[in-house]
Design an enzyme around this catalytic site. Structure first.
Site, PDB file in Angstrom:
ATOM      1  N   THR A 158      11.180   8.834   0.979  1.00 43.64           N
ATOM      2  CA  THR A 158      11.608   8.423  -0.365  1.00 43.64           C
ATOM      3  C   THR A 158      11.673   9.608  -1.321  1.00 43.64           C
ATOM      4  O   THR A 158      12.523   9.662  -2.213  1.00 43.64           O
ATOM      5  CB  THR A 158      10.632   7.348  -0.898  1.00 43.64           C
ATOM      6  OG1 THR A 158      10.756   6.195  -0.069  1.00 43.64           O
ATOM      7  CG2 THR A 158      10.916   6.963  -2.329  1.00 43.64           C
ATOM      8  N   SER A 174      10.735   7.906   7.406  1.00 44.58           N
ATOM      9  CA  SER A 174       9.677   8.177   8.392  1.00 44.58           C
ATOM     10  C   SER A 174       9.459   6.997   9.336  1.00 44.58           C
ATOM     11  O   SER A 174       8.849   7.161  10.384  1.00 44.58           O
ATOM     12  CB  SER A 174       8.370   8.545   7.689  1.00 44.58           C
ATOM     13  OG  SER A 174       7.836   7.460   6.983  1.00 44.58           O
ATOM     14  N   THR A 208       6.372   7.928   3.284  1.00 46.67           N
ATOM     15  CA  THR A 208       4.990   7.440   3.255  1.00 46.67           C
ATOM     16  C   THR A 208       4.697   6.429   4.368  1.00 46.67           C
ATOM     17  O   THR A 208       3.534   6.223   4.708  1.00 46.67           O
ATOM     18  CB  THR A 208       4.665   6.773   1.902  1.00 46.67           C
ATOM     19  OG1 THR A 208       5.578   5.689   1.693  1.00 46.67           O
ATOM     20  CG2 THR A 208       4.768   7.758   0.768  1.00 46.67           C
ATOM     21  N   ASP A 209       5.751   5.830   4.926  1.00 44.82           N
ATOM     22  CA  ASP A 209       5.514   4.762   5.918  1.00 44.82           C
ATOM     23  C   ASP A 209       4.640   5.245   7.073  1.00 44.82           C
ATOM     24  O   ASP A 209       3.742   4.530   7.520  1.00 44.82           O
ATOM     25  CB  ASP A 209       6.843   4.251   6.494  1.00 44.82           C
ATOM     26  CG  ASP A 209       7.652   3.449   5.494  1.00 44.82           C
ATOM     27  OD1 ASP A 209       7.282   3.402   4.315  1.00 44.82           O
ATOM     28  OD2 ASP A 209       8.674   2.868   5.911  1.00 44.82           O
TER      29      ASP A 209
END
Ligand code: ASP
Length: 253
Positions: free
Chosen positions: A12, A52, A85-86
């Site tokens: 993101t 990710s 961030t995933d």
């Protein structure tokens, strides 16, 4: 102190097009960071530009090798990795496991896209650069810097889907007070593991969760369809419901 290598992987923080249709990773690492942050010189390079959630083990190995190369450069004092961030916690943990250098590796990302009116990426990158250059964080291994908190990769989890402070857990090693970085603790470090070999890319380890009502069918299918190993994430100290002990016995026989 002050030469930082920034390695971009997407996420993101590098995405545009926020709105109902979602955002797509598109920005080059060089757009995330000015070449100088005050006393810090930052060189940016793209390893990947992707969400990710799309990463596979080959991509993780590629990131680990890029970090290893950057750390080996005598001109580099610390490394920043920008990441979605995933799965940031998974990459961070891998980087920590193989980290053999005293130089810090600091992962960061963003919860809001680069073109959102209140993007959190620029601040997160600035703080990650600050942490990567911090003399007192030498020997701390791989770290996650997010929303003013710097924590060890080991034990850290993404704890919120949308809030700015996306990560929790791990050892809280430092935090920002305005522009000042305050180091408060050092994580326990373990001897580094070897870098993953090419065979890592095709490794298949399935993760099956035990929960009230879970049946053994997914576990049995993972074994029958060729998983190299299965992690059975049990409840409590590793308990699982009816039938699991028999399925595990059959699999390990
Ligand atoms: N979808 C993004 C990713 O993991 C989420 C993020 O970066 O926050 O790439």
């Amino acid at each position: 102190m002050g030469h930082i290598q920034l390695l971009g992987t997407g996420g993101t923080i590098a995405s545009r097009g926020h709105g109902p249709r979602g955002s797509v990773a598109s920005d080059a690492a060089s757009t995330l960071v000015p070449s100088r942050y005050g006393e810090f010189a930052v060189q940016a390079r793209d390893v990947l530009t992707t969400g990710s959630y799309l990463l596979d083990l080959a991509a993780l190995r590629r990131i680990a090798e890029a970090v290893e190369r950057a750390l080996a450069d005598p001109e580099v004092d610390g490394v920043v990795v920008t990441h979605g961030t995933d799965t940031l916690e998974e990459t961070a943990f891998l980087l920590d496991l193989v980290h053999a250098s005293p130089k810090p590796v600091v992962l960061t990302g963003a919860q809001r896209a680069a073109d959102s009116p209140d993007a959190d990426g620029p601040r997160n990158v600035a703080e990650a650069v600050r942490a990567a250059a911090e003399e007192h964080l030498r020997g701390a291994g791989a770290l996650i810097s997010f929303a003013g908190m710097i924590r060890s990769a080991r034990g850290a989890r993404k704890v919120h889907t949308t809030a700015g402070g996306a990560f929790g857990g791990g050892t809280e090693v430092a935090h920002m007070v305005g522009e000042r970085l305050v180091v408060t603790a050092m994580p326990r470090r373990y001897p580094a593991l070897p870098m993953p070999p090419p065979a890592f890319d095709a490794t298949r380890v399935d993760v099956i969760t035990a929960y009230p009502g879970a049946t053994t069918e997914l576990f049995d299918f993972a074994v029958a369809s060729g998983a190299g190993a299965v992690v059975l994430a049990g409840t409590g100290v590793g308990n699982a419901g009816p039938g699991f002990a028999e399925s595990v016995r059959a699999a390990t026989a």
